[in-house]
Design an enzyme around this catalytic site. Structure first.
Site, mmCIF file in Angstrom:
data_model
loop_
_atom_site.group_PDB
_atom_site.id
_atom_site.type_symbol
_atom_site.label_atom_id
_atom_site.label_comp_id
_atom_site.label_asym_id
_atom_site.label_seq_id
_atom_site.Cartn_x
_atom_site.Cartn_y
_atom_site.Cartn_z
ATOM 1 N N ASP A 125 29.783 102.162 -29.337
ATOM 2 C CA ASP A 125 30.250 103.426 -28.770
ATOM 3 C C ASP A 125 29.471 103.833 -27.443
ATOM 4 O O ASP A 125 28.206 104.044 -27.614
ATOM 5 C CB ASP A 125 30.528 104.446 -29.552
ATOM 6 C CG ASP A 125 30.738 105.872 -28.998
ATOM 7 O OD1 ASP A 125 31.887 105.773 -28.232
ATOM 8 O OD2 ASP A 125 30.393 106.912 -29.392
ATOM 9 N N ASP A 302 33.967 105.587 -21.704
ATOM 10 C CA ASP A 302 33.676 105.818 -23.201
ATOM 11 C C ASP A 302 34.622 104.836 -23.945
ATOM 12 O O ASP A 302 35.563 104.973 -24.341
ATOM 13 C CB ASP A 302 33.928 107.265 -23.491
ATOM 14 C CG ASP A 302 33.735 107.569 -24.916
ATOM 15 O OD1 ASP A 302 33.138 106.740 -25.777
ATOM 16 O OD2 ASP A 302 34.034 108.444 -25.380
#
Length: 411
Positions: A125, A302
């Site tokens: 992530d 992201d």
């Protein structure tokens, strides 16, 4: 949690020793295909397309630097209240499913922690900065693999407690440790991590046992370097860059550079424009049917977010300028499926077509839902969030060395 489907593979191309040597091929790691964003009848499951929140990160930014110093209009949004039917979807923002035309996917890989090695399937992530996995003493966790600190000769418990807060009000917490961590042979020592011992919701389980954050140290609630920063400082990667190639198959995370076989031309880098800890760059534009409908805004890149989000008013204005757009309520929009627009993004250089992933599929009313929604996430008046809807259409490099994000067309 989510039903499991077919396995795909993700290759991690990497460097694996203190004297780095580039490997020509990576190590293949299973990736679990999760439940789709569509129902059995092929229409969009609107309950599954819910807001993904950076509330926890904003609390961290406010504590460390003050939101007023991050971005104009930034604020900490209230805890979300959603129907019980979608509570199970409100997991850690870091473990959002990715969107493609056939359903949702979650990009996971296997890492090892401790001596002897204990293996875990985690999410990679770029929107957070901490490594955490489920502890063997976790109350209510539903992971497949659990970390037992006492079984590792290199584990050292640290002072303090790690706490995770999510947009639906659920939380998880646990003690803090340092231990050896390896991602397919790229091994570091004394990496700070947390072993979650309690949770208030389904935050771990299904195909993921935890998360590896790859954003900047400024976002770390552990007050420690993320894994990749540790790898740089310990000299186990030859460069401070990692690249993402997200696709339906043969997806790849490349540690220590970029995989030039997967993109064409040169990488186009854009400087990180904020010291908040996000991979945030400025100068973005969205082009629909050849017309620029939004420009001059910042974007957080992201990998832990599925879709695209902008401030509610800005996204509303965007769609008002596009013929055929229909508001579905709750900040979501659609177009006639027979006349769905072409959509491109640019940061002032190359222009990237994201039309294939921008169309989420048909709604129950017969329109096709768009992947860009309006949400006031508290990120600021001119800060948008670009997730895997964008990243699946271009090769993306995150450069610690250059403090920049780079893009290139897919090969």
């Amino acid at each position: 949690m989510f039903c499991k489907a077919s396995l795909l593979t993700v290759a991690l191309a990497l460097l694996a020793s203190a004297t780095p040597v580039t490997r020509e091929t990576g190590i293949r790691i299973p990736i679990q295909k999760r439940s789709a964003l569509t129902k059995a009848d092929g229409t969009v499951d609107r309950d599954a397309v819910i807001r993904e929140t950076h509330r926890r990160n904003l609390i961290t930014i406010d504590r460390k630097m003050g939101l007023e110093n991050y971005a104009e209009g930034a604020y900490i949004p209230p805890v979300a209240h959603v129907p019980a039917s979608v509570q199970r979807r409100l997991e850690a923002r870091q473990s959002e499913a990715l969107t493609d035309q056939e359903g949702g996917e979650q990009w996971t890989g296997t890492i090892s922690i401790g001596t002897p090695a204990q293996e875990f399937v985690i999410d990679f992530d770029t929107g957070s900065s901490d490594l955490w996995v489920a502890s063997s003493s976790c109350s209510g966790c539903d992971a497949s693999n659990y970390y037992t600190a006492s079984d590792s000769s290199t584990s050292q418990e640290q002072s303090g407690t790690f706490d995770i807060e999510y947009g639906d009000g659920s939380e998880a917490s646990g003690p803090i440790y340092t231990d050896d961590v390896s991602v397919a042979g790229v091994a570091v020592t004394s990496q700070t991590l947390s072993a979650v011992t309690s949770e208030s919701g389904n935050l771990v389980g299904d195909v993921a046992d935890g998360l590896m954050g790859m954003a900047f140290p400024a976002l770390s609630q552990l007050e420690a370097d993320p894994y990749f920063w540790t790898a740089i400082s310990q000299g186990v990667v030859s460069s401070g860059e990692f690249g993402f190639y997200l696709a339906g198959s043969d997806s790849e995370l490349y540690l220590g550079g970029s995989d030039s076989n997967l993109y064409s031309g040169d990488l186009e880098f854009h400087d990180v424009s904020s010291d908040s800890g996000f991979w945030q760059i400025s100068g973005a534009s969205i082009i629909i049917n050849g017309e620029t409908v939004a420009s001059g805004f910042a974007t957080i890149i992201d990998s832990g977010t599925t879709l695209m989000y902008g401030p509610t008013s800005a996204v509303g204005s965007l769609y008002e300028n596009v013929s055929g757009s229909v508001s579905l309520g709750d900040g979501t929009y659609a177009f006639p499926c027979s006349d769905f627009p072409t959509v491109e993004v640019t940061w002032g250089g190359n222009t990237y077509d994201i039309s294939n992933t921008f169309n989420l599929g048909e709604t129950s009313n017969g329109e096709c839902q768009a992947a860009l929604g309006g949400e006031d996430l508290g990120l600021g008046n001119n800060v948008w969030l670009f997730g895997d809807t964008v990243m699946q259409n271009l090769y993306t490099v995150f450069s610690v060395d250059q403090n920049a994000v780079g893009f290139a067309p897919l090969a």
